[in-house]
Design a protein around this motif. Sequence first.
Motif, mmCIF file in Angstrom:
data_model
loop_
_atom_site.group_PDB
_atom_site.id
_atom_site.type_symbol
_atom_site.label_atom_id
_atom_site.label_comp_id
_atom_site.label_asym_id
_atom_site.label_seq_id
_atom_site.Cartn_x
_atom_site.Cartn_y
_atom_site.Cartn_z
ATOM 1 N N THR A 55 -100.150 52.935 -16.250
ATOM 2 C CA THR A 55 -101.039 51.784 -16.381
ATOM 3 C C THR A 55 -101.228 51.077 -15.045
ATOM 4 O O THR A 55 -102.347 50.756 -14.635
ATOM 5 N N ILE A 205 -96.116 47.187 -20.019
ATOM 6 C CA ILE A 205 -97.481 47.524 -19.601
ATOM 7 C C ILE A 205 -98.259 46.256 -19.234
ATOM 8 O O ILE A 205 -98.942 46.199 -18.208
ATOM 9 N N TRP A 209 -99.617 44.611 -15.079
ATOM 10 C CA TRP A 209 -100.875 44.020 -14.609
ATOM 11 C C TRP A 209 -100.614 42.683 -13.929
ATOM 12 O O TRP A 209 -101.185 42.386 -12.872
#
Length: 245
Positions: A55, A205, A209
């Motif tokens: 990711t 995940i 970010w």
Amino acid sequence: MLIALAAGAVVGLALGALGGGGSVLAVPVLIYLLGFTPTAAATASLLIVLATSATALHGHARDGNVRWRTGALFAAAGLVPAALGGLLAARLPEALLTAGFAGVAGIAAVRMLRPTAPAEGVRRSGPAVAGAGAGLGAVTGILGVGGGFLTVPALVQVVGLRMRQAVGTSLLVVAANALVALLARSGAAEPLDWAVVAPFAGAAILGAWDGRRLASKVSGTTLRRIFGAALLAAAALMLLDATVL
């Protein structure tokens, strides 16, 4: 559930911001806070790191910080050692795995707390690159760590990438090694508690970010010190546990 979510967020932050360090935090949390055995924790860690690094890789690639050919060649050197390490891990005593992991976590902590000046742009010979890739693959397979905390300095000092490129490219190497090690373990892996692993991976995940954005706002030195202190504590706890087992 709350522990899994919080730990997953921290693991994701480490991978997204630093390109590594997530799995060496994930394994002790899975063992000491969530009740996994060392073998099961290593397998779960590989799953979590694979999902998280893949990711985070997308975001770094979008920013142009992934050197695909270099990362693929570096990862290729570690695929066979990662597979062999994954097979060997199932046959090693848990105390030995715990002690080995404590040693790796200690090395990672020292690197984060006292980073050496990277020799950016200095490219080494092909055998040196292949040797570094193979060594990292073996560590991934045996201990269930992605090896990003070792991959980033190796990509800088051995391959010759700039730091920002090394962080992005390391995620490709981490994902490849984790996938191969996971496949090697699949035949003899202990059953996993998906009620814990799934939310852990999901939080990681999302954390990846945020970690990529955090890296642009907080100095790398501050981030390394925070994660380094956590790793040092984990290493000490696991080493103590290994001597008792």
